[in-house]
Scaffold this active site. Structure first.
Site, PDB file in Angstrom:
ATOM      1  N   GLU A 231       3.873   3.793   6.802  1.00 24.95           N
ATOM      2  CA  GLU A 231       2.425   3.922   6.602  1.00 24.95           C
ATOM      3  C   GLU A 231       1.804   2.978   7.609  1.00 24.95           C
ATOM      4  OE1 GLU A 231       0.615   5.756   4.897  1.00 24.95           O
ATOM      5  OE2 GLU A 231       1.521   6.272   2.983  1.00 24.95           O
ATOM      6  N   CYS A 265      -6.766  -0.032   5.450  1.00 20.66           N
ATOM      7  CA  CYS A 265      -6.233   0.912   6.447  1.00 20.66           C
ATOM      8  C   CYS A 265      -7.090   2.165   6.532  1.00 20.66           C
ATOM      9  CB  CYS A 265      -4.782   1.249   6.147  1.00 20.66           C
ATOM     10  SG  CYS A 265      -4.519   1.845   4.486  1.00 20.66           S
TER      11      CYS A 265
HETATM   12  P1  NAD Z   1       2.174  -5.954  10.800  1.00 24.22           P
HETATM   13  O1  NAD Z   1       2.696  -4.770  11.480  1.00 24.22           O
HETATM   14  O2  NAD Z   1       1.758  -7.110  11.602  1.00 24.22           O
HETATM   15  O3  NAD Z   1       3.232  -6.504   9.731  1.00 24.22           O
HETATM   16  C1  NAD Z   1       3.709  -5.699   8.680  1.00 24.22           C
HETATM   17  C2  NAD Z   1       5.042  -6.246   8.198  1.00 24.22           C
HETATM   18  O4  NAD Z   1       6.013  -6.016   9.214  1.00 24.22           O
HETATM   19  C3  NAD Z   1       5.041  -7.751   7.947  1.00 24.22           C
HETATM   20  O5  NAD Z   1       5.789  -7.998   6.789  1.00 24.22           O
HETATM   21  C4  NAD Z   1       5.730  -8.313   9.173  1.00 24.22           C
HETATM   22  O6  NAD Z   1       6.377  -9.539   8.957  1.00 24.22           O
HETATM   23  C5  NAD Z   1       6.740  -7.218   9.461  1.00 24.22           C
HETATM   24  N1  NAD Z   1       7.209  -7.148  10.849  1.00 24.22           N
HETATM   25  C6  NAD Z   1       6.552  -7.477  11.978  1.00 24.22           C
HETATM   26  N2  NAD Z   1       7.322  -7.237  13.054  1.00 24.22           N
HETATM   27  C7  NAD Z   1       8.491  -6.739  12.599  1.00 24.22           C
HETATM   28  C8  NAD Z   1       9.686  -6.269  13.224  1.00 24.22           C
HETATM   29  N3  NAD Z   1       9.835  -6.285  14.546  1.00 24.22           N
HETATM   30  N4  NAD Z   1      10.681  -5.803  12.447  1.00 24.22           N
HETATM   31  C9  NAD Z   1      10.541  -5.751  11.094  1.00 24.22           C
HETATM   32  N5  NAD Z   1       9.444  -6.199  10.459  1.00 24.22           N
HETATM   33  C10 NAD Z   1       8.423  -6.672  11.187  1.00 24.22           C
HETATM   34  O7  NAD Z   1       1.004  -5.389   9.891  1.00 24.22           O
HETATM   35  P2  NAD Z   1       0.008  -6.245   9.033  1.00 24.22           P
HETATM   36  O8  NAD Z   1      -0.903  -6.923   9.991  1.00 24.22           O
HETATM   37  O9  NAD Z   1       0.758  -7.039   8.034  1.00 24.22           O
HETATM   38  O10 NAD Z   1      -0.780  -5.137   8.213  1.00 24.22           O
HETATM   39  C11 NAD Z   1      -1.926  -4.542   8.702  1.00 24.22           C
HETATM   40  C12 NAD Z   1      -1.602  -3.208   9.313  1.00 24.22           C
HETATM   41  O11 NAD Z   1      -1.026  -2.381   8.319  1.00 24.22           O
HETATM   42  C13 NAD Z   1      -2.820  -2.473   9.803  1.00 24.22           C
HETATM   43  O12 NAD Z   1      -2.508  -1.818  11.001  1.00 24.22           O
HETATM   44  C14 NAD Z   1      -3.078  -1.467   8.706  1.00 24.22           C
HETATM   45  O13 NAD Z   1      -3.786  -0.316   9.105  1.00 24.22           O
HETATM   46  C15 NAD Z   1      -1.703  -1.143   8.287  1.00 24.22           C
HETATM   47  N6  NAD Z   1      -1.725  -0.620   6.933  1.00 24.22           N
HETATM   48  C16 NAD Z   1      -1.469   0.694   6.740  1.00 24.22           C
HETATM   49  C17 NAD Z   1      -1.532   1.225   5.455  1.00 24.22           C
HETATM   50  C18 NAD Z   1      -1.270   2.672   5.201  1.00 24.22           C
HETATM   51  O14 NAD Z   1      -1.091   3.042   4.043  1.00 24.22           O
HETATM   52  N7  NAD Z   1      -1.239   3.531   6.203  1.00 24.22           N
HETATM   53  C19 NAD Z   1      -1.862   0.411   4.389  1.00 24.22           C
HETATM   54  C20 NAD Z   1      -2.137  -0.931   4.642  1.00 24.22           C
HETATM   55  C21 NAD Z   1      -2.043  -1.435   5.905  1.00 24.22           C
END
Ligand code: NAD
Length: 536
Positions: A231, A265
């Site tokens: 997501e 999001c």
């Molecule tokens: P992010 O991508 O920075 O981090 C998400 C998670 O991924 C964190 O736990 C982080 O530690 C982990 N992560 C980061 N790099 C990684 C890697 N290389 N390998 C494995 N894990 C890794 O996202 P965020 O800033 O925490 O969240 C916000 C984003 O999430 C926004 O883009 C938002 O639109 C999206 N989001 C989408 C939905 C949806 O349902 N589509 C819902 C909520 C948030």
């Protein structure tokens, strides 16, 4: 050992810390969960539901504790924290009611192969790695963990490092249910821990996060062919058409853009208004922005409806996008002031699609509004995005609203509202294009944690079984005749084998043999059906 500080974004105060997982912790957690899977997968579904309902009870009993942690961890109000908990328990409640139906074995019609019975059955993957975000750190982790467990998987959860206090809370709530805690392991840490979890070879990876992270995990999982569902980000458009209730569009559009300080999001990130109602919409939406009360309160009786951004990185993105837009000719008509992590609700016009603000996800309380000629231009601009999460369409002409809704390249469309489709627990939610491939909510959420397996059950092949006949050599003509008779599209196509048979001396004995076999088969089936009915 690395520690993760808990920082209150409204006050800047540190209110605790957690230990980050080490590489050994990750390896051990996945190994332990792989062993535990052999126990959990064998638990009857009804027993799994009993354990999961205990967690639901714990969550409801811990409401004040959860909203207090969310309030400190993200700066959102206690009431907005309550909304996260409410959405979570609503989903869990519905899933547990429907799971026995969704996860049951289903018979499959045999087609021409009548001498066996066939069924399909969803099976769990094994160890599911759930990687969570910070914007709704409770609602975007707890239901996902529970869905994966419901389907029979064990879980390794890596919550966001930005809201580590909520990650620890989720871990503690699960530990309060002894029936469940051996089947979930929570690993705290940042991207490096997330990457180690992915490298640790789980059986499925589920990410809620940015498209940039999704791309990295897609590459890592491609190496091992580990299934990966995500997501991801969004740049959700809102379209206001000439027949819209402009007052409602302004009120709920502003709410959709500024709720959770724009860190949603499927929040409104771009607005396209047809010229006939543009001036009126702008006047009313500015009036709505003026009503937003920014602030932070620990008490449940808070008067504010917008808190701070959750952390520094978001502020940098907001500032960078605003500077880029202003340098390219955009104009702020309301807001724009920044104080610490508090950003005023901001309305900005004269925006164009060459600005980052109209192309990249902002995740802040910024509403860019663009005047468009008509529905066609609005649609073209709304679809001019790499993202495709949700969209909002405003018109009192339902035919027009639906027409526009169906032409939008997004996963969900909300007509005459914003965001409010998300809390509907059985309405599938997820993106198209670079917004991801997962579906949360309802049957689709639970079933994506399963792999469908198929079974064909019966005694060894009978001589008159079609499957036997098709394996015999020299049955080309017979096979072709059966195919035409059974699946011919026109009557002429179906009758062709009969015509050919009558004209073909070679085929006549075969037809005679098949007719005899068909007679025997009919008798056997009739006998079997009679026996079955007598037993009933
Ligand atoms: P992010 O991508 O920075 O981090 C998400 C998670 O991924 C964190 O736990 C982080 O530690 C982990 N992560 C980061 N790099 C990684 C890697 N290389 N390998 C494995 N894990 C890794 O996202 P965020 O800033 O925490 O969240 C916000 C984003 O999430 C926004 O883009 C938002 O639109 C999206 N989001 C989408 C939905 C949806 O349902 N589509 C819902 C909520 C948030």
């Amino acid at each position: 050992m690395e520690t993760l500080p808990f920082i209150n974004p409204a006050t800047g105060e540190k209110f605790g810390e957690a230990q980050a997982a080490t590489a050994e912790d990750v390896t051990r957690a996945i190994k332990d969960m792989r062993q535990a899977f052999q126990v959990w997968r064998r638990r009857p579904l009804k027993d799994r539901i009993v354990a999961l309902r205990q967690l639901q009870e714990v969550i409801i009993d811990s409401l004040d504790e959860i909203t207090a942690v969310l309030n400190q961890d993200t700066g959102k109000s206690r009431q907005d924290g309550l909304i996260e908990v409410m959405m979570t328990v609503d989903r869990l409640h519905q899933y547990y009611r429907h799971a026995p139906d969704w996860l049951q074995r289903r018979r499959v019609p045999p087609g021409l192969y009548v001498f066996k019975s066939y069924y399909k059955e969803p099976h769990p993957y094994g160890v599911v790695a759930v990687i969570g975000p910070w914007n709704y750190p409770f609602d975007l982790t707890m239901p996902i963990v529970c869905s994966a467990l419901l389907a029979g998987n064990t879980v390794v959860l890596k919550p966001s490092e930005v809201t580590a206090a909520t990650g620890v809370l989720v871990e503690n709530l699960i530990k309060r249910v002894p029936e469940l805690s051996p089947f979930v392991r929570v690993l705290h840490g940042g991207p490096a821990v997330g990457a180690a979890v992915v490298q640790g070879n789980p059986d499925l990876v589920f990410l809620t996060g940015s498209t940039a992270t999704g791309r990295k995990i897609a590459k890592a999982t491609a190496e091992t062919m580990t299934p990966f569902i995500a997501e991801l980000g969004g740049k959700d458009p809102m379209i206001v058409l000439e027949n819209a209730d402009v007052a409602a569009a302004a009120k709920w559009g502003a709410w959709g853009a500024f709720y959770n300080t724009g860190q949603t999001c499927m929040g409104i990130e771009r607005v396209y208004v047809v010229e006939a109602v543009y001036d009126e919409f702008l006047r009313q939406v500015v009036a709505e922005a003026e009503q937003v009360r920014q602030g932070y309160a620990v008490d449940i009786h808070n008067e504010n409806n917008m808190g701070p951004l959750t952390f520094e990185r978001q502020l940098q993105i907001v500032q960078e996008q605003l500077e880029d837009a202003l340098a390219k000719g955009a104009r702020i008509v309301y807001g724009g002031k920044i104080d610490g992590l508090f950003v005023e609700p901001t309305i900005i016009v004269d925006v164009t699609h060459d600005m980052k603000l109209m192309q990249e996800e902002t995740f802040g309380p910024i509403m860019p509004v663009m005047k468009v000629k008509d529905e066609t231009e609005a649609l073209w601009l709304a679809n001019d995005s790499v993202y495709g999460l949700s969209a909002s369409v405003w018109s009192n002409n339902m035919r027009q609203a639906k027409r526009v809704a169906h032409r939008l390249d997004v996963g969900s469309v909300n007509v005459n509202d914003a965001i409010s489709h998300y809390p509907v627990s059985l309405l599938p939610f997820g993106g198209v294009k670079q917004s991801g491939n997962a579906r949360t909510h309802g049957k689709e959420e639970v079933l994506q944690f399963t792999q469908l397996r198929s079974y064909a059950i019966g005694r060894p092949p009978l001589p008159f079984d079609l499957a036997t006949q098709m394996r015999e050599p020299n049955h080309y003509k017979l096979g072709a005749a059966i195919m035409r008779l059974s699946f011919g599209v026109t009557l002429q196509q179906r009758l062709q084998p009969i015509k050919e048979a009558l004209a073909d001396k070679e085929l006549r004995p075969e037809i005679g043999r098949m007719a005899r076999l068909a007679g025997v088969a009919t008798a056997v089936i009739a006998f079997a059906v009679a026996l079955f009915r007598a037993k009933k």
